[in-house]
Scaffold this active site. Structure first.
Site, short mmCIF file in Angstrom:
data_model
loop_
_atom_site.label_atom_id
_atom_site.label_comp_id
_atom_site.label_asym_id
_atom_site.label_seq_id
_atom_site.Cartn_x
_atom_site.Cartn_y
_atom_site.Cartn_z
N SER A 118 -95.56 21.83 60.30
CA SER A 118 -94.94 22.41 59.14
C SER A 118 -93.81 21.41 58.77
CB SER A 118 -94.19 23.62 59.50
OG SER A 118 -93.70 24.28 58.44
N GLU A 131 -102.03 20.40 55.27
CA GLU A 131 -102.09 21.88 55.13
C GLU A 131 -100.93 22.39 54.58
OE1 GLU A 131 -99.92 24.06 56.97
OE2 GLU A 131 -98.45 22.49 57.35
N HIS A 189 -100.78 26.56 59.28
CA HIS A 189 -100.08 27.88 59.52
C HIS A 189 -100.94 28.98 60.09
CE1 HIS A 189 -97.03 25.51 57.81
NE2 HIS A 189 -96.26 26.28 58.21
#
Length: 344
Positions: free
Chosen positions: A149, A244, A314
């Protein structure tokens, strides 16, 4: 799993790492980076039972109660824990002031008693501390550093400035499922020839068939797009790009991929992997392109092997991916094969 960055992710975290903030470290000049990339990636020492890992929070603040479950995970892995001095700090939505968060990163690399560095939380904040990191100390003390992230900014910056392999993998607040732990062990402890392949319950969709080799680079798409134009990104030529996302509507994915295209990045890569886009449904599906359409529009014309649906992002079960390592991808089967050990 993280909440949308704009609402911040919630996370957690490890005995104090005493430190003194080191002088402002300027990024290496581009010519120096080019010299780095002519050499093999620097694999950090592997993890062993009994090793000590530092737990730091370089981005958003965490809630103290959430750390307890992660302590159990580390104990089951046979690892000891050392908590960053400012791990529990809070400065608004950040885990303390920029200088303090950077100090914990610098201290963890300088501490001889620490063999690896795990991050508790994503959210936002890593990009703010990149100019404050002591890249010379980091380069001279190669260690595993892992997260995903917002931690993408930290992983890419360290790799670009030092050529050390960094690891896109679970945060402290991640689920640490058996699947996730298995790949952490394979990549960080065993360090052998590893092929990352989705579980049978997570199919992949091929965008363009074929195989390709290159240096693996990637992470969170929005974080990468915000770093464009900085000195903290690796070279893209002949790389394998993986991305992502979470809580971004399809049009935003379109916008960020367009940004990579206009910056010339998509024309340089030799392969592409899109992981999971969690909670990325369009608010008005009838008025939106699908994610598949956007990926087809941007990636298929590149004529490179590509697929989407890899177990990256995630999600509960996730891979541990070594950034800066040579890999081979197979878009037919949706696999990523490490061509050299990620750790030594």
């Amino acid at each position: 799993m993280s909440l949308p960055r704009r609402y911040l992710l919630r996370t957690f975290g490890l005995t104090a790492i005493g430190t003194q903030l080191l002088p402002l470290a300027k990024p290496l000049k581009r010519i120096a980076q080019n010299n780095l990339f002519s050499k093999s990636a620097i694999a950090p020492p592997r993890l062993k039972v009994g090793d000590t890992v530092a737990l730091i929070n370089p981005a958003a603040f965490n809630y103290a109660k959430e750390v307890q479950q992660f302590f159990k995970v580390l104990d089951n892995l046979g690892l000891k824990v050392k908590i960053g001095e400012h791990f529990y700090d809070r400065y608004g939505y950040l885990a303390g002031k920029d200088a303090d968060r950077a100090a914990d990163v610098n201290a963890a690399f300088a501490d001889d008693s620490v063999q690896a560095i795990f991050t508790g939380m994503g959210g936002w904040g890593c990009a703010r501390i990149l100019p404050l990191l002591d890249y010379n100390t980091i380069r001279n003390n190669p260690k595993i550093i892992m997260g995903f992230s917002d931690i993408t900014a930290l992983l890419l910056a360290i790799n670009s400035q030092t050529n050390i392999v960094t690891f896109h993998g679970p945060l402290g607040v991640s689920s640490w499922s058996p699947f996730t732990i298995d790949y952490v062990k394979k990549v960080l402890f065993e360090g052998g020839s590893v092929t990352l392949q989705n579980s049978k319950t997570m199919p992949v969709e091929t965008i363009r068939r074929g195989t390709a080799r290159g240096k693996l680079i990637g992470g969170n798409l929005s974080v990468i797009s915000t770093m464009l134009g900085s000195a903290y990104l690796p070279e893209w030529e002949n790389s394998i790009l993986f991305v992502e996302e979470v809580s971004e509507e399809v049009y935003r994915i379109d916008r960020m991929l367009t940004q990579l295209k206009l910056a010339g990045i998509l024309d340089k890569i030799s392969g592409f992997v899109f992981g999971q886009c969690t909670k990325c449904e369009a608010e008005k599906p009838q008025e939106s392109l699908t994610l598949a359409q956007v990926l087809t529009d941007h990636i298929r014309p590149l004529n490179i092997p590509a697929w989407y649906g890899s177990m990256v992002g995630h999600i509960r079960d996730k891979f541990t991916l070594p950034i800066g390592l040579k890999v081979e991808i197979d878009a037919n089967s949706g696999t990523i094969k490490l061509l050299e050990p990620a750790v030594k």
